[in-house]
Motif scaffolding. Structure first.
Motif, short mmCIF file in Angstrom:
data_model
loop_
_atom_site.label_atom_id
_atom_site.label_comp_id
_atom_site.label_asym_id
_atom_site.label_seq_id
_atom_site.Cartn_x
_atom_site.Cartn_y
_atom_site.Cartn_z
N UNK A 67 -42.62 -92.82 2.90
CA UNK A 67 -43.20 -93.49 1.73
C UNK A 67 -44.67 -93.09 1.67
N UNK A 68 -45.06 -92.52 0.54
CA UNK A 68 -46.45 -92.05 0.40
C UNK A 68 -46.98 -92.48 -0.96
N UNK A 69 -48.20 -93.01 -0.98
CA UNK A 69 -48.85 -93.43 -2.23
C UNK A 69 -50.27 -92.90 -2.24
N UNK A 70 -50.71 -92.38 -3.38
CA UNK A 70 -52.06 -91.84 -3.51
C UNK A 70 -52.49 -91.92 -4.98
N UNK A 71 -53.78 -91.88 -5.19
CA UNK A 71 -54.32 -91.92 -6.54
C UNK A 71 -54.77 -90.55 -7.00
N UNK A 72 -54.57 -90.28 -8.28
CA UNK A 72 -54.99 -89.02 -8.87
C UNK A 72 -55.39 -89.28 -10.30
N UNK A 73 -56.68 -89.15 -10.58
CA UNK A 73 -57.16 -89.48 -11.93
C UNK A 73 -57.03 -90.96 -12.18
N UNK A 74 -56.40 -91.31 -13.28
CA UNK A 74 -56.19 -92.73 -13.60
C UNK A 74 -54.75 -93.15 -13.36
N UNK A 75 -54.07 -92.45 -12.43
CA UNK A 75 -52.67 -92.74 -12.13
C UNK A 75 -52.49 -92.95 -10.63
N UNK A 76 -51.48 -93.74 -10.30
CA UNK A 76 -51.05 -93.91 -8.91
C UNK A 76 -49.68 -93.26 -8.78
N UNK A 77 -49.53 -92.40 -7.79
CA UNK A 77 -48.28 -91.69 -7.56
C UNK A 77 -47.65 -92.20 -6.26
N UNK A 78 -46.38 -92.58 -6.35
CA UNK A 78 -45.65 -93.13 -5.21
C UNK A 78 -44.43 -92.25 -4.96
N UNK A 79 -44.36 -91.64 -3.77
CA UNK A 79 -43.24 -90.78 -3.38
C UNK A 79 -42.41 -91.49 -2.32
N UNK A 80 -41.11 -91.57 -2.51
CA UNK A 80 -40.19 -92.09 -1.50
C UNK A 80 -39.16 -91.00 -1.26
N UNK A 81 -39.21 -90.40 -0.05
CA UNK A 81 -38.37 -89.24 0.25
C UNK A 81 -37.48 -89.56 1.46
N UNK A 82 -36.22 -89.19 1.36
CA UNK A 82 -35.30 -89.35 2.50
C UNK A 82 -34.59 -88.04 2.76
N UNK A 83 -33.96 -87.96 3.94
CA UNK A 83 -33.18 -86.78 4.30
C UNK A 83 -31.69 -87.08 4.32
N UNK A 84 -31.29 -87.91 3.37
CA UNK A 84 -29.89 -88.32 3.30
C UNK A 84 -28.98 -87.26 2.74
N UNK A 85 -27.84 -87.71 2.27
CA UNK A 85 -26.79 -86.78 1.82
C UNK A 85 -27.11 -86.12 0.48
#
Length: 642
Positions: free
Chosen positions: A556-574
């Motif tokens: 789970x990764x969250x970061x700001x860029x400009x006037x937006x917040x980007x949230x990435x949720x990555x798994x190594x599932x099927x």
């Protein structure tokens, strides 16, 4: 579109072929020896001195004392006022050729007679205004040292031999004689062919381009006709078509000017104060005026030929210069503004306009003692630029159609999804509350009975309570979907929210033998409802946990860029197949055995209510990643930080 591109290829191929042929013609040299006569004598004559019909030259001409030496390299002599005819004479040099001939590339006259001493060897008489003769006259070996006399008569302002007289072997001079003006005919024929191709193409193109393509075809066709009818080749070898050629030349010129202005107007607009449109209307009116006088002059047996020549040649030439200057000025203005089509047009039209203007100005400076030569090749560059501009517009239009088609498909899919969501929203709003109340009552009684039960009976009651709880959760999802608006909106600290979510989901992740990494960069703030926010991301993380296998990992990764917040949720599932990925968020769609599809559907609605968007990417066997974008909010103390 394909037909138009093919016509463009044909045009380019013909142009290259013509350039190659022109270079071959220019490189061809005569291997034999020739004599060039650049000096001769002239005597002005009046109409009564014209030779009478017959084959003998008037004796008084040979005995005349008013002969003046002329140097052809210095240009022709000016025609004195009131004089319309002249004699020219020269001594034929010693002839050492098997078949000697005399070649005059350009001789200005309407009526011509050529004598060797007292013997008539050529006579030409034109009833049309085309005073450019090209002569190849066979001689006898016994003509050495004899005097050659040329009588010329005209209605125009120029008369006599233009540059030089060439004497040489007939088999060599005939090549130059035949080639004189032949390239103009080939070039004009290529233009006419391309114009006909465009006329056919126009019926397969968008009607919005009908008038532009027709105008371009008229410009190219008119240019082809001008190239052919202006060439001396037609009047030399097909003199019986002279009157028709003159008429076709005038019609082509009078069609070219307004068509060119109309095409410019279609591409770039009417200009400031509609100057282009007004000039085009003037050209149309003047062209109709000239065409009317063309008919009047023809029906009257050329009684008004001098007036018609003045309005259709001198005046039209001045109008053409004005047109060139006006369009060049407009092109420069558009080019400065960064219009790419204007830059392309400037290259093509600038070449043609500058060449045409310079040649016309030089024609008037020389008082008609100049034949326009380079304008045809400059027009090749201009026509190519027009084809490139229209081809570019068709290509851009085609790309826009494809873009709109894709957007329409997306809008259609979104509309279908919205309709489905609206149906479920109405169903949830009308049924959820009524169903939830009986469920809660039933669950309460089952709990009471469970407290007094033992053994298998208690087990069955607990199973019933579990199923009622699952039904209640589904009803909760329905209510959340039906009413995604938040009753309480606050500024959420992403770090705190995700640490809370991590503490809830980490035990479930460990039970599945997985690991979870959280990385929130900096202080990030968003506006929303805390419980709804957690519900949305718990649904996503729960799906990732259920998709994990051995050695599962969730990042789970969250970061700001400009006037937006980007949230990435990555798994190594099927992972998921593309067709499954495209259906995520649809009501009642799920790839799990007991799934209802409402979890992700609710997640989409919550993120949408927070003015954000969510995108999934997945590959079968390689895991799934969700990217959520939300608007960045200010800190509660009004200081903004990433």
């Amino acid at each position: 579109m394909r037909v138009f591109v093919k016509s463009l290829h044909i045009t380019a191929a013909l142009f290259l072929l013509l350039m190659l042929n022109s270079s071959l013609v220019a490189s061809a040299t005569n291997s034999g020896t020739t004599y060039e006569l650049t000096k001769w004598q002239m005597e002005w004559a009046s109409r009564p001195q014209a030779p009478a019909p017959g084959t003998e030259m008037p004796s008084e001409i040979a005995d005349g004392q008013a002969w003046t030496t002329v140097d052809g390299s210095q240009g022709r002599m000016d025609l004195p006022p009131g004089i319309s005819a002249a004699w020219s004479r020269m001594i034929i040099p010693e002839l050492h050729f098997t078949s000697p001939s005399l070649y005059i590339k350009t001789l200005y006259a309407l009526h011509v007679k050529v004598f060797v001493d007292n013997r008539l060897i050529f006579e030409g008489d034109r009833s049309f205004i085309k005073d450019n003769y090209s002569l190849l006259l066979p001689l006898d070996s016994g003509d050495s040292g004899k005097m050659l006399y040329i009588w010329t008569e005209t209605l125009q302002d120029r008369i006599g031999i233009k540059d030089k007289v060439v004497i040489g072997e007939h088999s060599e001079l005939i090549n130059n004689y035949v080639k004189s003006g032949l390239m103009d005919v080939i070039l004009g024929s290529a233009f006419i062919f391309v114009a006909l191709v465009l006329f056919v193409c126009v019926f397969y193109l968008n009607q919005a381009y009908f008038s532009s393509i027709v105008a371009l075809a008229i410009v190219i066709f008119s240019t082809g006709v001008l190239s052919i009818t202006y060439s001396p080749f037609i009047y030399t070898f097909y003199s019986y078509l002279g009157n028709v050629s003159i008429v076709m030349l005038d019609i082509a010129l009078l069609s070219l000017l307004p068509s060119l202005t109309f095409l410019f107007e279609r591409i770039f607009g009417s200009g400031k104060c509609a100057v282009i449109r007004r000039f085009r209307k003037f050209q149309v009116a003047y062209s109709l005026f000239c065409l009317a006088w063309l008919v009047i002059n023809g029906l009257s047996g050329n009684r008004f030929v001098e007036f018609y020549y003045f309005i259709s040649t001198n005046i039209v030439g001045l109008i053409l210069i004005v047109q060139f200057i006006l369009l060049i000025a407009c092109v420069i203005i558009f080019s400065v503004k960064g219009n790419k089509e204007a830059i392309i047009f400037a290259i093509g039209f600038g070449t043609a306009a500058l060449t045409g203007a310079v040649e016309l100005i030089w024609y008037y400076v020389r008082k008609g003692d100049y034949d326009l030569v380079y304008w045809k090749w400059a027009l090749v560059v201009f026509i190519m630029s027009l084809i490139v501009i229209l081809g570019r517009r068709l290509m851009l239009n085609h790309q826009m159609v494809i873009k709109y088609s894709r957007e329409l498909e997306l809008f259609n899919n979104e509309l279908q999804r919205s309709e489905k969501l609206e149906i479920i929203s109405e169903l949830a709003a009308s049924v959820a509350h009524e169903v939830r109340n009986p469920l809660q009552v039933t669950r309460g009684f089952l709990q009471l009975l469970g407290g007094k039960s033992h053994g298998a009976e208690k087990k069955y009651l607990n199973m019933a309570i579990s199923e009622l709880d699952r039904a209640s959760n589904i009803i909760t999802d329905f209510l959340t979907f039906a009413k995604p608006e938040f009753e309480q909106i606050s500024v959420l600290n992403m770090n705190e929210e995700f640490h809370h979510i991590e503490s809830i989901m980490l035990p479930l992740c460990h039970l599945s033998n997985g690991k979870m990494d959280l990385n929130v960069r900096g202080e990030l703030w968003v506006k929303g409802n805390s419980s709804k926010f957690k519900q949305a991301f718990i649904n996503i993380i729960k799906n990732s946990i259920e998709a994990m296998g051995e050695d599962g990992h969730i990042e789970i990764m969250a970061y700001g860029e400009g006037n937006k917040v980007h949230i990435h949720i990555r798994d190594n599932g099927e992972g998921m197949e593309p067709e499954v990925l495209n259906r995520l968020g649809e009501p009642y769609f799920s790839n799990k055995t007991k799934g209802t599809g409402l979890g992700l559907m609710v997640t989409f609605r919550i993120i949408e209510a927070m003015q954000g968007e969510i995108v999934f990417s997945s590959k079968k066997g390689a895991g799934t990643e969700s990217i959520t974008t939300l608007p960045l909010a200010e800190r509660p103390d009004a200081s903004r930080s990433l």
